[in-house]
Design an enzyme around this catalytic site. Sequence first.
Site, PDB file in Angstrom:
ATOM      1  CG  ASP A 282      -4.891  -4.625  -4.981  1.00  0.00           C
ATOM      2  OD1 ASP A 282      -5.528  -4.220  -5.968  1.00  0.00           O
ATOM      3  OD2 ASP A 282      -3.646  -4.695  -4.949  1.00  0.00           O
ATOM      4  CG  HIS A 427      -5.976  -2.730  -0.057  1.00  0.00           C
ATOM      5  ND1 HIS A 427      -5.095  -1.666  -0.055  1.00  0.00           N
ATOM      6  CD2 HIS A 427      -5.244  -3.828  -0.437  1.00  0.00           C
ATOM      7  CE1 HIS A 427      -3.892  -2.095  -0.399  1.00  0.00           C
ATOM      8  NE2 HIS A 427      -3.952  -3.405  -0.636  1.00  0.00           N
TER       9      HIS A 427
END
Length: 472
Positions: A282, A427
């Site tokens: 992400d 992430h």
Amino acid sequence: MADKKKRFKWPMIIMACILFLLLIGKITQSIYSIDKEYISVKVNSEKIEKGIKLMTETKESDSYTSFMSIPFSKIEEIDQPINYWAIEQEESFYEEVKQTEVLLDEDVSGHFNLHTDVYQINDHIYNYALNVEHFLQNDRKYSQVKTYMIDLQTNSFLSFSDIFDTDKIKSENIWNLLNDDSKKQINETSFKENFSNLDNINWIVNNDMLIIYINPKQLEKSNDTLAVEIPLIKLHKNIKKPYLKIIISDSLTEEIKQVEKKDARKKLQLDKDGKYIALTFDDGPHDQVTQQILESLKQYDAKATFFMLSNNVKYYPDIANQVLKDGHELANHSESHVNLNATNKKRIDDELLNSKTVIEEVTGITPSLFRPPYGEYNQKVIDLANDSDQSIILWSIDTLDWKSRNAKSIYNITINKARPGAIVLMHDIHQTTADALPLVLNELSKQGYEFVTVSELLTLFEDEGIGPYYGN
Ligand code: ZN
């Protein structure tokens, strides 16, 4: 006056004839030796392709006329067998004429025609199709086609089994690939018997088609050759590697790649017992970390899903496109990472829809998955996601990489919680995540996991009737 004119006319006609013959080209001696008397024999040659000439010969005798155009490469190993075959054909026709004359007890008119089509495959490989036609009493009685594939580099013929892997492809396979209309005209038993050795078939390749000439012996009724076409896309797996690029066009190569990709996906969907896991990244793209992650994924042939912020996509369009080019999934993670539970409807619209539009503009793909920032969403978000064809996707394993910023910790959490069907949250903006990834990929690969995109994983679940996946 009239007499004078006539006297001058004859030398002019002879001169014109000589000039005409000179223009036609070199008059060469007949390369055929059929032991019969002919009223006239003419032979000339026409250059049609680099290194290959077409020798043309016409003959006229009392009982029949003949025309032959035969390819000539000046390579004896190639030319001789072809010439022998052509002579044999003409001789057998001559016999046929004689027999018919005896049978009917009268002179018959016959014509023998042999013309060659030459197909260039590359700068040194050619296909010849020699078409033979028998005409008796002004009617075509018979036709057949004989083919050769020649290689001017090795001075040799290439057989079907040189080009195709005949350990894998059998006459049954070829039979099954024929269309129904062709099958009706062919005698199946005779076809399979004759082509139990596929080197017996007469074939050429042209325009990404395998063209097979079925001669009258294998046909139900006709005395004429039947040409059947099989698209090479159906046979490409059986073409031997060195000839694949030679035989099929670049555009078909591209088409095959697409089909194989689809097939691979299909196979993936069908394998319900597979051990799959979906890694997700992400908040990117990030100029360094994303690229490092892409490198690691490539090493393990792993596919992942990147939930991107459209503001970052705008800033790093090349990286976003690289993610797609590497075969990963690109999904929507809003425009600016605002908590959708803490904002108004107008902002929810912007975050879900503007981001989708930006991703479309930059990459050309339409994201079908949306992950709300912080995993926070409400009914408005669900409704809007539904209306805009975006499935809401959360996760089942939170690596807490954003919190720990510690590669060892990310690794431990992922490995301890890993299970088939899991969606792992990471992430691609933290260096520690990129550092942990090779360790994670290595260990999970050892455990037999395959790394797939979220959409691929969802299809697997939909197949099982579980329905959309929203995390734990
Ligand atoms: Zn996020």
